[in-house]
Design a protein around this motif. Structure first.
Motif, PDB file in Angstrom:
ATOM      1  N   UNK A   1       0.790  -1.040  -0.082  1.00 25.32           N
ATOM      2  CA  UNK A   1      -0.294  -0.001   0.154  1.00 25.32           C
ATOM      3  C   UNK A   1       0.868   1.365  -0.078  1.00 25.32           C
ATOM      4  N   UNK A   2       0.786   1.969  -0.864  1.00 18.17           N
ATOM      5  CA  UNK A   2       1.422   3.569  -1.268  1.00 18.17           C
ATOM      6  C   UNK A   2       0.830   4.716  -0.661  1.00 18.17           C
ATOM      7  N   UNK A   3       1.462   4.160   1.218  1.00 11.22           N
ATOM      8  CA  UNK A   3       0.685   4.921   1.943  1.00 11.22           C
ATOM      9  C   UNK A   3       1.234   6.857   1.446  1.00 11.22           C
ATOM     10  N   UNK A   4       2.446   7.402   1.831  1.00 13.12           N
ATOM     11  CA  UNK A   4       2.933   8.485   1.453  1.00 13.12           C
ATOM     12  C   UNK A   4       2.583   9.109   0.330  1.00 13.12           C
ATOM     13  N   UNK A   5       1.221   8.330  -0.683  1.00 15.40           N
ATOM     14  CA  UNK A   5       0.815   9.045  -2.061  1.00 15.40           C
ATOM     15  C   UNK A   5      -0.879   9.157  -1.718  1.00 15.40           C
ATOM     16  N   UNK A   6      -1.598   7.506  -1.100  1.00 18.50           N
ATOM     17  CA  UNK A   6      -2.164   7.413  -1.179  1.00 18.50           C
ATOM     18  C   UNK A   6      -3.338   7.443   0.364  1.00 18.50           C
ATOM     19  N   UNK A   7      -2.289   7.897   1.529  1.00 19.34           N
ATOM     20  CA  UNK A   7      -2.674   8.078   2.075  1.00 19.34           C
ATOM     21  C   UNK A   7      -4.046   7.548   3.264  1.00 19.34           C
ATOM     22  N   UNK A   8      -4.926   7.818   3.187  1.00 21.01           N
ATOM     23  CA  UNK A   8      -5.799   7.815   4.286  1.00 21.01           C
ATOM     24  C   UNK A   8      -7.203   6.836   3.421  1.00 21.01           C
ATOM     25  N   UNK A   9      -6.887   6.726   2.240  1.00 20.83           N
ATOM     26  CA  UNK A   9      -7.768   6.555   1.050  1.00 20.83           C
ATOM     27  C   UNK A   9      -8.205   4.454   1.447  1.00 20.83           C
ATOM     28  N   UNK A  10      -7.696   4.025   2.310  1.00 15.87           N
ATOM     29  CA  UNK A  10      -7.737   2.945   2.317  1.00 15.87           C
ATOM     30  C   UNK A  10      -8.874   2.499   3.378  1.00 15.87           C
ATOM     31  N   UNK A  11      -9.276   3.657   4.380  1.00 12.46           N
ATOM     32  CA  UNK A  11      -9.971   3.740   5.455  1.00 12.46           C
ATOM     33  C   UNK A  11     -11.450   3.682   5.179  1.00 12.46           C
ATOM     34  N   UNK A  12     -12.224   1.873   5.458  1.00 10.57           N
ATOM     35  CA  UNK A  12     -13.673   2.109   4.732  1.00 10.57           C
ATOM     36  C   UNK A  12     -14.021   1.112   5.881  1.00 10.57           C
ATOM     37  N   UNK A  13     -15.407   1.189   6.227  1.00 10.15           N
ATOM     38  CA  UNK A  13     -16.015   0.095   7.322  1.00 10.15           C
ATOM     39  C   UNK A  13     -15.531  -1.418   6.853  1.00 10.15           C
ATOM     40  N   UNK A  14     -15.532  -1.988   7.688  1.00 14.03           N
ATOM     41  CA  UNK A  14     -15.084  -3.529   7.549  1.00 14.03           C
ATOM     42  C   UNK A  14     -13.547  -3.364   7.268  1.00 14.03           C
ATOM     43  N   UNK A  15     -12.827  -2.734   7.293  1.00 16.41           N
ATOM     44  CA  UNK A  15     -11.414  -2.767   6.735  1.00 16.41           C
ATOM     45  C   UNK A  15     -10.803  -2.562   7.949  1.00 16.41           C
ATOM     46  N   UNK A  16      -9.491  -2.950   8.110  1.00 14.05           N
ATOM     47  CA  UNK A  16      -8.702  -2.896   9.487  1.00 14.05           C
ATOM     48  C   UNK A  16      -7.341  -2.547   9.096  1.00 14.05           C
ATOM     49  N   UNK A  17      -6.973  -3.169   8.216  1.00 11.12           N
ATOM     50  CA  UNK A  17      -5.494  -2.159   6.928  1.00 11.12           C
ATOM     51  C   UNK A  17      -5.680  -1.754   6.493  1.00 11.12           C
TER      52      UNK A  17
END
Length: 330
Positions: free
Chosen positions: A198-214
């Motif tokens: 996961x390219x966190x330095x580019x995508x930031x908090x995009x991953x944060x969704x209901x029922x998604x832990x990481x």
């Protein structure tokens, strides 16, 4: 071989061929363009769709961002500006996708991109425009991050990100001289290696969704769908059938991973016959312009500018814009 120019012009040629067959069944295409669909881009200029327009927008943004260091801080405003410019262009009248329109309206309103995007969309608008990223001389990690980031501004689904990354990887592979026959295997290996990246330095908090832990759980869903469609591609290539609609094997291309796989299938059915590949891609029941534009991008990246007839080159819409970017990256 002028592979960058070949890629960009090939994308536009495929887009123009598929523009007149999108939304039609194969039988309807044969009736309208007997006997086997359109054989060349029609008209002068030969008109393209939003697929080519947005590809040029991504290219324009990359050129602007590369004038400094290529980072989120330089690329995000450049993409935002280019996408809003496309949104408001009087030429934006080619049946653009609603996801791109709504997300670009949000970007125009100044909404942060993580909120502007359509979080559940994995439409092919994410990766039909990503070819310029694959043409840049970037390290693999940066290329992957940029490919996913340009998708994320409008299409926030993990499969949209992964499919865009994989599309750019395919183009980069072919531009570097990768053989066509081994391309699916190399892409599968690459996709498997990226499942938990996961390219966190580019995508930031995009991953944060209901029922998604990481973040890893989020992005792996996208890569798993890409791996599944690559399995379908490989199955289709065991006994390749040039006469059957490729959509029957790898999907109709309305979603990002299927547009990638079906575009690849059309290219790999005719790896050394680029015009035949485009004709096959346009003679499909699905999102024919997006399938054909990706087919053309792959074929042009593989064979270079010599793949395309001069008559097509002089008639294609936006040829000056395509030529400038191609020359810059050749």
């Amino acid at each position: 071989m002028l592979r960058a120019s070949g890629c960009l012009f090939g994308l536009a040629f495929g887009d123009a061929l598929g523009a007149v067959t999108e939304f039609l069944t194969v039988d309807e295409i044969r009736r309208r363009f007997p006997p086997n669909g359109p054989q060349e881009p029609l008209g002068n200029p030969a008109l393209v769709t939003d697929d080519t327009q947005m590809t040029l927008s991504v290219g324009q943004a990359l050129v602007a961002a590369l004038s400094s260091n290529l980072t989120v801080a330089s690329l995000e405003p450049a993409l935002r500006h280019a996408f809003v410019e496309w949104l408001r262009s009087p030429q934006n009248n080619r049946a653009p996708g609603m996801t791109c329109l709504r997300a670009c309206e949000n970007l125009e309103a100044g909404i942060p991109w993580q909120q502007a995007t359509r979080p559940n969309s994995k439409g092919c608008g994410a990766n039909m425009r990503v070819a310029p990223v694959g043409l840049l001389a970037l390290d693999e990690t940066t290329r992957a991050a940029v490919a996913q980031f340009q998708a994320a501004l409008t299409h926030g689904h993990p499969t949209a990100l992964a499919a865009s990354d994989l599309t750019a990887a395919a183009i980069a592979d072919l531009v570097k001289g990768g053989d066509a026959l081994g391309l699916p295997s190399r892409l599968y290996t690459y996709a498997a290696s990226q499942r938990l990246v996961y390219h966190g330095d580019w995508l930031g908090s995009l991953w944060k969704r209901p029922y998604t832990n990481t973040p890893e759980e989020f992005i792996s869903r996208g890569w798993d769908e890409c791996l599944a469609v690559l399995d379908r591609l490989n199955a289709a290539l065991v006994n390749p059938n040039r006469d059957a609609d490729p959509c029957l094997a790898t999907g109709e291309g309305w979603i990002a991973e299927e547009a990638l796989a079906t575009g690849l299938l059309c290219f790999l059915l005719f790896p050394n016959e680029p015009q035949a590949a485009l004709r096959r891609a346009a003679l499909t029941a699905g999102d024919s312009d997006s399938i054909a534009c990706l087919t053309g991008a792959f074929a042009g990246a593989y064979l270079g500018m010599a793949a395309w007839p001069e008559d097509w080159v002089i008639r294609i819409e936006y040829r000056d814009h395509l030529a400038v970017l191609g020359k810059l990256w050749d």
